[in-house]
Each structure stands twice: as structure tokens, then as C-alpha cells.
Design a protein around this motif. Structure first.
Motif, PDB file in Angstrom:
ATOM      1  N   LYS A 117      -7.756  -1.793 -10.086  1.00  0.00           N
ATOM      2  CA  LYS A 117      -8.644  -2.798  -9.474  1.00  0.00           C
ATOM      3  C   LYS A 117      -8.358  -4.190 -10.016  1.00  0.00           C
ATOM      4  O   LYS A 117      -8.368  -5.172  -9.274  1.00  0.00           O
ATOM      5  N   ARG A 118      -8.094  -4.281 -11.330  1.00  0.00           N
ATOM      6  CA  ARG A 118      -7.799  -5.597 -11.891  1.00  0.00           C
ATOM      7  C   ARG A 118      -6.454  -6.118 -11.397  1.00  0.00           C
ATOM      8  O   ARG A 118      -6.325  -7.301 -11.051  1.00  0.00           O
ATOM      9  N   ILE A 119      -5.460  -5.250 -11.335  1.00  0.00           N
ATOM     10  CA  ILE A 119      -4.142  -5.669 -10.843  1.00  0.00           C
ATOM     11  C   ILE A 119      -4.236  -6.126  -9.387  1.00  0.00           C
ATOM     12  O   ILE A 119      -3.619  -7.126  -8.997  1.00  0.00           O
ATOM     13  N   SER A 120      -5.015  -5.428  -8.582  1.00  0.00           N
ATOM     14  CA  SER A 120      -5.155  -5.830  -7.173  1.00  0.00           C
ATOM     15  C   SER A 120      -5.777  -7.222  -7.067  1.00  0.00           C
ATOM     16  O   SER A 120      -5.444  -7.988  -6.148  1.00  0.00           O
ATOM     17  N   ARG A 121      -6.659  -7.560  -8.013  1.00  0.00           N
ATOM     18  CA  ARG A 121      -7.282  -8.887  -7.981  1.00  0.00           C
ATOM     19  C   ARG A 121      -6.299  -9.988  -8.373  1.00  0.00           C
ATOM     20  O   ARG A 121      -6.575 -11.168  -8.153  1.00  0.00           O
ATOM     21  N   GLN A 122      -5.168  -9.612  -8.952  1.00  0.00           N
ATOM     22  CA  GLN A 122      -4.160 -10.593  -9.355  1.00  0.00           C
ATOM     23  C   GLN A 122      -3.170 -10.908  -8.235  1.00  0.00           C
ATOM     24  O   GLN A 122      -2.283 -11.743  -8.408  1.00  0.00           O
ATOM     25  N   ALA A 123      -3.318 -10.253  -7.092  1.00  0.00           N
ATOM     26  CA  ALA A 123      -2.339 -10.421  -6.013  1.00  0.00           C
ATOM     27  C   ALA A 123      -2.230 -11.877  -5.569  1.00  0.00           C
ATOM     28  O   ALA A 123      -1.129 -12.378  -5.308  1.00  0.00           O
TER      29      ALA A 123
END
Length: 458
Positions: A117-123
Motif C-alpha cells: 500500500k505504501r509503495i502504491s502511494r509512491q507511484a
């Protein structure tokens, strides 16, 4: 006297391998062509090979079932090995080089930073950094050193997504890490027999690079301690929070940061370098990437959800990592006697799983020397442990999701707007260091594309 059974005798049999008289040839390959050393012996002797060079013996493992045994089923018996042991002089006991309880504690501390979820927010951050790069390349006149550009990009993305910090001011990082890799591999192939105080150019350069990396890590720690982030989710914040009251020790934080800086940028930058080389060699792949990018993205920046739509682009990244896995060697040291493929492996032995040769194993890959992204769009895939671009088992690469997202975004956005071509006469060869990089860089010329409308692409 007890007579050993046939099974017991077989279990203590050494694997096949090159004879002692081949020592000088093996030494030459160890210094000049490590990929050939691994590949030639796997082709000649099979899936378990004993390679004796001087006083040391190395056990090459080249089968999915046996890789699973070393990396997953019996992982506790195998600690980090050749190359990474030597890299500890610069990286310290970071996540890449540590073992046992120290490694487990470090992994638990950093793991939340890499939650999906955190990585997806970094897109959006990744897409913005890539967009800046593509626009800059589009304005470039004359050849550009694409590996330098990819290193700058991946360091910038790493800083903003994982450290909540700007790394643009640290231009020496890439060169310092090259010096670290050079020295680590030099010590590995010379069995650390050259004293570290000998003023060889390589060793002097390493000491300068090590000091530079420590300085940068200390500056990043000082900046965060002076400007703490409340409830911060980044690596720096978590390292500070994991300490006892006054924060984690400076040495530990430095080790973790230097390791993260190396592992977090080098593998993705290397993958992208190989991708641009292979796309240039196969222009039809570039055209398919362009068409898919126009269809899926149009004129906008990519989002995390687009990873499910950019199926061909993802397949290209996967095939690039099959042919040129950024982590080409997974070295281990056996802590106790073991049996691998029916052969005896003594405690203290260097055991290496080699993704580079495993990814080319003719028993699991059709026409393995051919660049064919469509093999990753087929319904049937090779066994899980026949493909190890991010390792496997407990030490599976923690940053794989971020790395793949970054590589997919770069290829999609670059193919949509640009065409990169190698400078005529450039010979591209692999250089097997801690990572598998393009030897001597990759100069390319940049050409703008006329962006087609979606209806034209269809």
C-alpha cells in the motif's frame, strides 16, 4: 567396523568439476569472465559443480529444486558468501551483508516501508521523476550516457520514496558505489590475499569512496535528527524510532543507509541499461512498447493501477531480468555439512546459486539465448525457482515492487515519447560485479517520436 551404506557413500561423494590442471584457466576466467566461468562449467558438468581454485572450492548450483533447497528449505544453514563478505568493509552490517538475529531485526525495522500500500502511494512520485528525465532527454543534443542518467534517476527516486530526502546534491554516490563494487570483487577473486594497505589505485579509490559514503550517510542522519518527521514512514524515521530512547546507533544507521543506497539504485539502473540495449537490438519490441504506452497512458503520467494494463511492458522488464539478472550471483557459505543433489557439501564451503545460468537452463527455457518478452505473457511458466531476479526464500529482495514499478514506468514513458539508439560501434558486454552491469557505460542518441493518437495506435 560399520560399513557405510550405498546411500551414505553417495551422499559423501564430491560433485563433478574441472580437474586440477585447469586451475590457471579457471583463474583467468575468475578475473576476466566470471559469467563464462559459471556457464561453461554448468554446461559441461551439470547442475551441481565443484570448482576448485587454489585452496578454495566453490559449489555451483544450477537447478530450480536445488536452488530452493539452498535459498529457502535449508536457508538457515547458508549465510551470505563471497563478494558480500568483502563488501562488508564498506557496507558494514547492513541488510545486504548481515545474518542471523541482526538481519532479522533489521528486516523487521525496514519491512513496513516496502508494504504494497505504501509503495502504491509512491507511484505519483516515481512518475514525476521519470517525466522530468524523459523531458530532459528529449531536449538533449548529441549522445547521452544512459547508465549515468539511469543512476541519477534511481537515486532520486530512492531518496524521495524511501528516505523522504533529496539526493540530487550527492553527485559522487554513483562513482563511490562503483569503487566499492570493484574493490569487493577484487578481494573476492584474490581471496583477500592482497593486504588492504597496499597503495594500489583500486584500493586507494575504495578508501576514498568508503569515506564519501560514510560522510553522505552521516549528513542524511544529521538532517533527519535536526528535522524529525512526526510519525514518519520512511527508512530514516523508522531507524530512529527503532532505537532505545535516543535513537539507533550511528554506526547501525550508517550501515543501513549505505546498503539501501547501493541496493536501491544499482539493480534498477542496471536493468534499465540492459533494457535500452535490448530494445535497440529489437526495434519491433520498441514499437510494441510505444503502441501500448499510447493506448494505456495517452498523454498522462502513469499510475499504480496501470501496472495491470501495461502487460507487454511488464513482460519486457521480466525478460530483461531473465537475460541479465541484476543480481547475477547469490553467494552463500554452508554453516554445516549438507547434501545437495545427492552430493556432499562440507561446512565452510562457498555455495553459489547463479541466476544468470539458471535463467538460461535449456531444461526450463525454450531457446534461452533469444530475447522474447512474450514468454512472460504465456499461460504456462517455468518452475518458480527457475527464475530468480530478486532471489528467493527469507532473503527475497525487499524492494522488488518498487524496482519493477520504476522500470515499467521508465520504459513506458520513454517508449511513448522517445527512441534511443546506441552510438554506432559501441560493443555492449556484461560486467559481473556485485551487480550485472554494462561494461564501460552505454552512450545512446535520443530521438523524439511523433506521438500517435490512441485511435491511430489501435
Amino acid at each position: 567396523m560399520t560399513v557405510p551404506s550405498d546411500e551414505a557413500r553417495a551422499a559423501r561423494t564430491a560433485p563433478p568439476g574441472p580437474p586440477r590442471r585447469a586451475t590457471f584457466r579457471l583463474l583467468k576466467q575468475l578475473f576476466t569472465d566470471r559469467l563464462a566461468l559459471m556457464g561453461d562449467n554448468a554446461d559441461t558438468y551439470g547442475d551441481v559443480v565443484r570448482i576448485a581454485i587454489g585452496p578454495k572450492a566453490m559449489y555451483l548450483v544450477n537447478h530450480p529444486d536445488l536452488a530452493k533447497h539452498v535459498l529457502a528449505d535449508n536457508a538457515a544453514n547458508y549465510h551470505k558468501g563471497i563478494g558480500l563478505q568483502e563488501a562488508r568493509r564498506a557496507l558494514g552490517d547492513g541488510l545486504l551483508t548481515s545474518d542471523g538475529d541482526t538481519w532479522k531485526k533489521q528486516r523487521r525495522t525496514i519491512q513496513p516501508v516496502f508494504q504494497p500500500k505504501r509503495i502504491s502511494r509512491q507511484a505519483a512520485v516515481v512518475a514525476s521523476e521519470v517525466d522530468t528525465l524523459v523531458q530532459r532527454l528529449a531536449e538533449h543534443d548529441g549522445p547521452v550516457e544512459i547508465l549515468h542518467e539511469m543512476t541519477g534517476l534511481t537515486l532520486g527516486v530512492l531518496g524521495k520514496t524511501l528516505l523522504d530526502a533529496e539526493l540530487g546534491g550527492y553527485e559522487t554516490l554513483g562513482h563511490s558505489f562503483e569503487a566499492v563494487q570493484d574493490q569487493a570483487m577484487f578481494e573476492a577473486v584474490t581471496l583477500s590475499m592482497v593486504p588492504q594497505w597496499v597503495p594500489l589505485k583500486k584500493q586507494v579509490g575504495f578508501r576514498t569512496a568508503r569515506d564519501d559514503l560514510r560522510r553522505i550517510a552521516d549528513e542524511l542522519v544529521d538532517q533527519r535528527l535536526a528535522n524529525p518527521v512526526e510519525n514518519g514512514e520512511d527508512v530514516l524515521s523508522r531507524l530512529i524510532a527503532s532505537g532505545s530512547g535516543e535513537g539507533a546507533s550511528r554506526t547501525r544507521m550508517r550501515d543501513e543507509l549505505i546498503t539501501l543506497l547501493l541496493a536501491g539504485h544499482e539493480t534498477t539502473a542496471s536493468t534499465l541499461g540492459w533494457a535500452f540495449h535490448l530494445i535497440d537490438e529489437h526495434p519491433e519490441v520498441g514499437e510494441r512498447l510505444h503502441t501500448e504506452a499510447v493506448e494505456v497512458l495517452g498523454d498522462r503520467l502513469p499510475e499504480h493501477e496501470d501496472l495491470r494494463k501495461l502487460t507487454y511492458t511488464v513482460a519486457v522488464v521480466e525478460e530483461v531480468m531473465r537475460m541479465y539478472p541484476p543480481v547475477w550471483l547469490l553467494p552463500r557459505i554452508a554453516q554445516a555439512d549438507d547434501e545437495i543433489g545427492g552430493y556432499h557439501v562440507p561446512a565452510g564451503s562457498d555455495v553459489v546459486v547463479v541466476p544468470y545460468t539458471l535463467h538460461r537452463h535449456p531444461g526450463f527455457w525454450t531457446d534461452p539465448e533469444r530475447f522474447d518478452p512474450e514468454r512472460f505473457t504465456a499461460a504456462e511458466r517455468p518452475p518458480r525457482y527457475a527464475y530468480l531476479p530478486f532471489g528467493a526464500g527469507p532473503r527475497f529482495c525487499i524492494g522488488n515492487s518498487l524496482g519493477v514499478m520504476e522500470a515499467v514506468f521508465v520504459l513506458a514513458m520513454a517508449a511513448r515519447d522517445l527512441e534511443l539508439r546506441k552510438v554506432p560501434g559501441k560493443v555492449v558486454e556484461p560486467e559481473a560485479m556485485l551487480s550485472l552491469r554494462v561494461r564501460g557505460g552505454l552512450p545512446m542518441t535520443v530521438h523524439r517520436r511523433e506521438r500517435r493518437r490512441r485511435s491511430e495506435a489501435a
